[in-house]
Design an enzyme around this catalytic site. Structure first.
Site, short mmCIF file in Angstrom:
data_model
loop_
_atom_site.label_atom_id
_atom_site.label_comp_id
_atom_site.label_asym_id
_atom_site.label_seq_id
_atom_site.Cartn_x
_atom_site.Cartn_y
_atom_site.Cartn_z
CE LYS A 280 -4.31 -2.02 1.38
NZ LYS A 280 -5.46 -2.06 2.29
NE ARG A 315 -7.26 -9.08 0.11
CZ ARG A 315 -6.98 -8.20 -0.86
NH1 ARG A 315 -6.12 -7.21 -0.61
NH2 ARG A 315 -7.55 -8.30 -2.04
#
Length: 338
Positions: A280, A315
């Site tokens: 991210k 994840r």
């Protein structure tokens, strides 16, 4: 005035007799941090935690989609989209998706998360028919190839979830926290599916535009509690629900860091926690890695910090590297091999 109790999680081989188990996993605690909207944080002994909160903190989490949650679990990301921020266009042909999925499982993925709609900031809406075309054939191909690994369908839409489950998916992962499609919750209840409820402020198309919170940690906790309670009232057991604080979804870098620093608060929801931080933007910013594919080291560092707070599932894009890191993390802390 509402108080929130965050267990101060510890791990490792030396464990006091007074330690309390955290969610049936590898962590334990003897104290908690009391958080409030109206008073500074303070630390109290575990004996001061209310019984209702203590029950949620200590209860072992049930098996979900065939996976026990007494050890860290890795969810491999497989985006069948042309425009995902990290791997768009790499897996949107069935043979490519099948090959990558098999590689992820061989590398140690415990569950695969397959999505056909990008949820990157600024992403456009994908019609239901297109999202089904992107995901259901991939899931069917995986099952047809003999893959028995649990599969999660990453969608906000009931029709997409229904097609995915018919093709062989086992869990529904909704980034809207079951706020987008009112038919999705009842479908999951009817099919007795486990679900993941994620927090997001706003829609993917606009969520990055100046997100605001009174207190991001407590606001996200309360929002997840509301959605989980709603699903529980509709007939989905709390033990069949994963909670995801939604790092990066309608949150600034400061918001993300505030959530990560006190992540163990979310055990008080009484559900397992899913942490999705892989590649991210904030990892690229802090780690000086402008290209998403160069963010594996930072992604793994944050994932291991999450495991240190008792997070049950992470994840990730980089399954092989993450599995190696988790194995060595466990060996170093516990003196044993997973």
């Amino acid at each position: 005035m509402t108080d929130y109790f965050r267990p101060l999680v510890q791990i490792g081989p030396a464990r006091p007799d007074t330690a309390l188990p955290l969610a049936g996993g590898w962590g334990w605690f003897t104290h908690a941090e009391v958080l409030s909207r109206y008073a500074p944080p303070r630390v109290v002994p575990a004996a001061d935690i209310p019984a209702s909160v203590m029950a949620r903190l200590t209860a072992p989490r049930p098996t979900m989609a065939g996976l026990t949650l007494d050890r860290p679990r890795i969810m491999g990301i497989l985006n069948t989209t042309p425009d995902s921020f990290s791997d768009g266009g790499q897996h949107n042909a069935v043979p490519d998706a099948l090959r990558v999925a098999q590689e992820m499982v061989a590398a140690g993925a415990d569950i695969l998360d397959i999505g056909g709609e990008s949820t990157r900031p600024g992403a456009d809406f994908v019609p239901v028919s297109e999202e089904i075309t992107r995901t259901a054939p991939v899931i069917a191909a995986l099952r047809g190839a003999g893959l028995h690994t649990p599969i999660s369908i990453d969608t906000r839409k009931a029709a997409v979830a229904e097609a995915a489950v018919s093709a062989g998916a086992n869990l529904v992962n909704d980034v809207s926290g079951f706020t987008f499609d009112p038919a999705l919750g009842p479908l999951c209840q009817k099919l007795a599916l486990p679900v993941c409820v994620m927090h997001a402020q706003g829609d993917p198309a606009t969520m990055h535009l100046d997100p605001q919170y009174d207190n991001v940690l407590l606001d996200v906790f309360d929002a997840l509690e509301r959605q989980i309670s709603m699903l529980e009232a509709s007939g989905i057991p709390r033990g069949a629900i994963l909670a995801d604080p939604g790092i990066g979804f309608g949150k600034t870098q400061d918001h993300n860091l505030a959530l990560l620093a006190r992540l163990s608060l979310f055990h008080a929801l009484g559900t397992p926690i899913l942490l999705g931080v892989s590649r991210k933007r904030f990892i690229g910013t802090i780690g000086n890695a402008p290209q998403a594919q160069d963010r594996a080291p930072g992604s793994i560092a944050v994932a291991l910090a999450g495991l240190g707070q008792g997070v049950q599932m992470i994840r990730v894009h980089d399954v092989d590297d993450t599995r190696q890191a988790v194995a060595l993390w466990h060996a170093a802390y516990f003196g044993s091999i997973l």
